[in-house]
Design a protein around this motif. Structure first.
Motif, PDB file in Angstrom:
ATOM      1  N   SER A 173       0.822  -1.200   0.000  1.00  0.00           N
ATOM      2  CA  SER A 173       0.000   0.000   0.000  1.00  0.00           C
ATOM      3  C   SER A 173       0.863   1.261   0.000  1.00  0.00           C
ATOM      4  N   LEU A 174       1.978   1.200   0.710  1.00  0.00           N
ATOM      5  CA  LEU A 174       2.848   2.376   0.863  1.00  0.00           C
ATOM      6  C   LEU A 174       3.869   2.532  -0.266  1.00  0.00           C
ATOM      7  N   HIS A 175       4.290   1.424  -0.879  1.00  0.00           N
ATOM      8  CA  HIS A 175       5.386   1.476  -1.844  1.00  0.00           C
ATOM      9  C   HIS A 175       4.958   1.238  -3.287  1.00  0.00           C
ATOM     10  N   GLY A 176       3.649   1.212  -3.550  1.00  0.00           N
ATOM     11  CA  GLY A 176       3.188   0.928  -4.907  1.00  0.00           C
ATOM     12  C   GLY A 176       3.685   1.946  -5.926  1.00  0.00           C
ATOM     13  N   ARG A 177       3.845   1.481  -7.166  1.00  0.00           N
ATOM     14  CA  ARG A 177       4.170   2.347  -8.305  1.00  0.00           C
ATOM     15  C   ARG A 177       3.252   2.007  -9.457  1.00  0.00           C
ATOM     16  N   ALA A 178       2.771   3.009 -10.156  1.00  0.00           N
ATOM     17  CA  ALA A 178       1.867   2.775 -11.289  1.00  0.00           C
ATOM     18  C   ALA A 178       2.569   1.915 -12.337  1.00  0.00           C
ATOM     19  N   GLY A 179       1.858   0.900 -12.831  1.00  0.00           N
ATOM     20  CA  GLY A 179       2.384   0.075 -13.921  1.00  0.00           C
ATOM     21  C   GLY A 179       3.512  -0.854 -13.538  1.00  0.00           C
ATOM     22  N   GLN A 180       3.749  -1.039 -12.223  1.00  0.00           N
ATOM     23  CA  GLN A 180       4.834  -1.919 -11.814  1.00  0.00           C
ATOM     24  C   GLN A 180       4.404  -2.783 -10.630  1.00  0.00           C
ATOM     25  N   VAL A 181       4.945  -3.987 -10.598  1.00  0.00           N
ATOM     26  CA  VAL A 181       4.801  -4.829  -9.415  1.00  0.00           C
ATOM     27  C   VAL A 181       6.130  -4.779  -8.674  1.00  0.00           C
ATOM     28  N   VAL A 182       6.104  -5.128  -7.398  1.00  0.00           N
ATOM     29  CA  VAL A 182       7.330  -5.007  -6.612  1.00  0.00           C
ATOM     30  C   VAL A 182       7.592  -6.322  -5.887  1.00  0.00           C
ATOM     31  N   ARG A 183       8.791  -6.856  -6.103  1.00  0.00           N
ATOM     32  CA  ARG A 183       9.190  -8.064  -5.383  1.00  0.00           C
ATOM     33  C   ARG A 183       9.880  -7.642  -4.101  1.00  0.00           C
ATOM     34  N   LEU A 184       9.291  -8.077  -2.993  1.00  0.00           N
ATOM     35  CA  LEU A 184       9.847  -7.755  -1.679  1.00  0.00           C
ATOM     36  C   LEU A 184      10.471  -9.005  -1.083  1.00  0.00           C
ATOM     37  N   ASP A 185      11.702  -8.867  -0.633  1.00  0.00           N
ATOM     38  CA  ASP A 185      12.359  -9.913   0.143  1.00  0.00           C
ATOM     39  C   ASP A 185      12.007  -9.631   1.602  1.00  0.00           C
ATOM     40  N   CYS A 186      11.131 -10.460   2.178  1.00  0.00           N
ATOM     41  CA  CYS A 186      10.602 -10.163   3.507  1.00  0.00           C
ATOM     42  C   CYS A 186      11.607 -10.452   4.622  1.00  0.00           C
ATOM     43  N   ARG A 187      12.784 -10.939   4.271  1.00  0.00           N
ATOM     44  CA  ARG A 187      13.839 -11.103   5.273  1.00  0.00           C
ATOM     45  C   ARG A 187      14.733  -9.871   5.303  1.00  0.00           C
ATOM     46  N   SER A 188      15.288  -9.513   4.143  1.00  0.00           N
ATOM     47  CA  SER A 188      16.220  -8.375   4.101  1.00  0.00           C
ATOM     48  C   SER A 188      15.479  -7.046   3.961  1.00  0.00           C
ATOM     49  N   MET A 189      14.201  -7.106   3.564  1.00  0.00           N
ATOM     50  CA  MET A 189      13.373  -5.934   3.250  1.00  0.00           C
ATOM     51  C   MET A 189      13.900  -5.172   2.028  1.00  0.00           C
ATOM     52  N   GLU A 190      14.746  -5.817   1.235  1.00  0.00           N
ATOM     53  CA  GLU A 190      15.136  -5.232  -0.052  1.00  0.00           C
ATOM     54  C   GLU A 190      14.001  -5.476  -1.053  1.00  0.00           C
ATOM     55  N   TYR A 191      13.834  -4.550  -1.983  1.00  0.00           N
ATOM     56  CA  TYR A 191      12.759  -4.708  -2.948  1.00  0.00           C
ATOM     57  C   TYR A 191      13.185  -4.212  -4.317  1.00  0.00           C
ATOM     58  N   GLU A 192      12.516  -4.771  -5.319  1.00  0.00           N
ATOM     59  CA  GLU A 192      12.857  -4.464  -6.706  1.00  0.00           C
ATOM     60  C   GLU A 192      11.565  -4.383  -7.509  1.00  0.00           C
ATOM     61  N   TYR A 193      11.475  -3.356  -8.370  1.00  0.00           N
ATOM     62  CA  TYR A 193      10.282  -3.177  -9.190  1.00  0.00           C
ATOM     63  C   TYR A 193      10.436  -3.896 -10.530  1.00  0.00           C
ATOM     64  N   PHE A 194       9.330  -4.462 -10.998  1.00  0.00           N
ATOM     65  CA  PHE A 194       9.302  -5.132 -12.290  1.00  0.00           C
ATOM     66  C   PHE A 194       8.156  -4.539 -13.106  1.00  0.00           C
ATOM     67  N   PRO A 195       8.407  -4.244 -14.392  1.00  0.00           N
ATOM     68  CA  PRO A 195       7.332  -3.674 -15.212  1.00  0.00           C
ATOM     69  C   PRO A 195       6.232  -4.701 -15.440  1.00  0.00           C
ATOM     70  N   PHE A 196       4.987  -4.236 -15.375  1.00  0.00           N
ATOM     71  CA  PHE A 196       3.855  -5.116 -15.665  1.00  0.00           C
ATOM     72  C   PHE A 196       3.122  -4.540 -16.862  1.00  0.00           C
ATOM     73  N   ASP A 197       3.162  -5.253 -17.971  1.00  0.00           N
ATOM     74  CA  ASP A 197       2.659  -4.751 -19.246  1.00  0.00           C
ATOM     75  C   ASP A 197       1.129  -4.781 -19.269  1.00  0.00           C
ATOM     76  N   THR A 198       0.532  -3.654 -18.974  1.00  0.00           N
ATOM     77  CA  THR A 198      -0.929  -3.595 -18.907  1.00  0.00           C
ATOM     78  C   THR A 198      -1.570  -3.555 -20.289  1.00  0.00           C
ATOM     79  N   THR A 199      -0.774  -3.407 -21.352  1.00  0.00           N
ATOM     80  CA  THR A 199      -1.363  -3.496 -22.691  1.00  0.00           C
ATOM     81  C   THR A 199      -1.538  -4.953 -23.109  1.00  0.00           C
ATOM     82  N   ALA A 200      -0.729  -5.850 -22.548  1.00  0.00           N
ATOM     83  CA  ALA A 200      -0.782  -7.266 -22.927  1.00  0.00           C
ATOM     84  C   ALA A 200      -1.817  -8.037 -22.129  1.00  0.00           C
ATOM     85  N   CYS A 201      -2.079  -7.597 -20.895  1.00  0.00           N
ATOM     86  CA  CYS A 201      -3.078  -8.320 -20.111  1.00  0.00           C
ATOM     87  C   CYS A 201      -3.718  -7.414 -19.075  1.00  0.00           C
ATOM     88  N   ASP A 202      -4.963  -7.707 -18.795  1.00  0.00           N
ATOM     89  CA  ASP A 202      -5.716  -6.988 -17.770  1.00  0.00           C
ATOM     90  C   ASP A 202      -5.783  -7.848 -16.512  1.00  0.00           C
TER      91      ASP A 202
END
Length: 382
Positions: A173-202
């Protein structure tokens, strides 16, 4: 429901201008029940939201108004205590946690309402906690960062709502970004954003209409079962601190000692972590078909090994599997009800929704609610 609705209610109740905040719910594409096992999750913030109007009132109490429930509640801010009004506990808990972090929270007024269906698995509770945390941090010129606010929301849930949840919902809820999903490592709390192609799928959510109470015994029972597995494995492998550290080979070697139930709980978590990592590789390769197969694998594990599905969710996933344009489907959230998440080709969404609604009505004799959601920014001042 829009920001001006809660603003109007606030002005009517309290007679002064508030700060307005929008807090989104979340979806989780894959990685369920892994967060409290120090694993990986892949969430995103969505356009189902709770809106807040918040202001400082110069009184020794906080006055809360739930617009959707048409209920009010007040509590003394100097001694926040768990109450018998569950929705209020989320907000009381946030107040207490911010105080523990050194924020001097005075009396405040808060009106909230929104578009997140309660009990749907879209994390209305985390949006409630995160929205108030951001509002108070802003009003009080606090210097708390978003990870601290996420942790405050999580601890509010532990200590005031009685749910031993992981950090994923508040984080998303706090770290969302438009058009991206975020992989969170719940141990280290490191996170990385990945593009989610909203033109290819809903993204289409199908709400089973089965209400689940996360605070019930089953959620906390699953957590204890995982902890039992870790305790036993640690006797053989001292390096194992959580199921994140365990391998399938180690589980198989001690299957008899673990017992059938604990073994299956642990197997699900270990395999689900691997599915999240694979799913991220598929996103980078723009391979939605392969991503969808990981989703089906996730659902099968939740159904058979973790045993948190229900027949309505299973029906919805099986109805989606042969449907044209569907890449993947699975139950989402804590389980025992709530929604399935479906990745659907844009030109097939209308047909998918129509056919699934008809099949559900025929099978269970009740209407199926569906939500077409988009990925949005995290909590923000309006």
């Amino acid at each position: 429901m829009a920001p001006h609705d809660v603003e109007t209610t606030f002005q009517r109740h309290f007679g002064y201008a508030p700060l307005l905040v929008r807090a989104p719910g979340r979806i989780n594409l894959i990685g369920e029940h892994t967060d409290y096992n120090n694993g990986f999750v892949l969430p995103a913030a969505i356009n189902k939201e709770i809106f807040f109007a918040v202001g400082l009132n110069g009184r020794p109490e906080a006055r809360l108004v739930s617009q959707d429930l048409n209920e009010t509640y007040s509590f003394p801010v100097e001694a926040p205590r768990r109450q018998d009004r569950q929705w209020a506990n989320y907000l009381i808990g946030v107040t207490a946690q911010l105080q523990k972090l050194g924020l001097d929270v005075p009396g405040f007024d808060c009106v909230f309402g929104g578009t997140i269906p309660i009990g749907s698995g879209l994390s209305s509770s985390a949006a409630l906690e995160s929205g108030l945390a951001v509002a108070l941090n802003q009003l009080l010129d606090g210097q708390l960062n978003r990870m601290q606010l996420a942790r405050a929301g999580q601890l509010a849930e532990h200590e005031f709502a009685g749910v031993q949840c992981g950090i994923m919902d508040q984080f998303a809820s706090l770290h969302g970004r438009a058009g991206q999903v975020v992989r969170l490592d719940c141990r280290s709390m490191e996170y990385e954003y990945f593009p989610f192609d909203t033109t290819a799928c809903d993204i289409v959510l199908c709400n089973s209409g089965v209400k689940h109470a996360l605070a019930d015994s089953e959620y906390n029972t699953r957590r204890r079962e995982c902890e039992q597995g870790v305790a036993l494995l640690k006797q053989h492998y001292p390096g194992i601190e959580s199921l994140r550290d365990a391998t399938r080979e180690q589980l198989e070697a001690h299957r008899a000692e673990l017992g059938d139930v604990v073994y299956r709980r642990c197997r699900y978590v270990v395999e689900e972590n691997a599915r999240v990592e694979a799913a991220c590789r598929h996103l980078l390769a723009h391979d939605l078909t392969a991503f969808g197969q990981e989703m089906y694998g996730s659902h099968a594990g939740l159904r058979d090994d973790y045993e948190v599905s229900c027949r309505e969710l299973d029906f919805l996933v099986e109805a989606a599997r042969p449907a044209a344009g569907v890449y993947g489907s699975r139950m989402m959230g804590g389980g025992f009800g709530g929604c399935t998440i479906n990745l659907v080709a844009p030109d097939q969404v209308t047909t998918f929704v129509r056919n699934t609604r008809a099949a559900y009505q025929q099978q269970f004799g009740r209407a199926l609610e569906t939500y077409h959601v988009t990925i949005v920014e995290g909590v923000a001042v309006v």
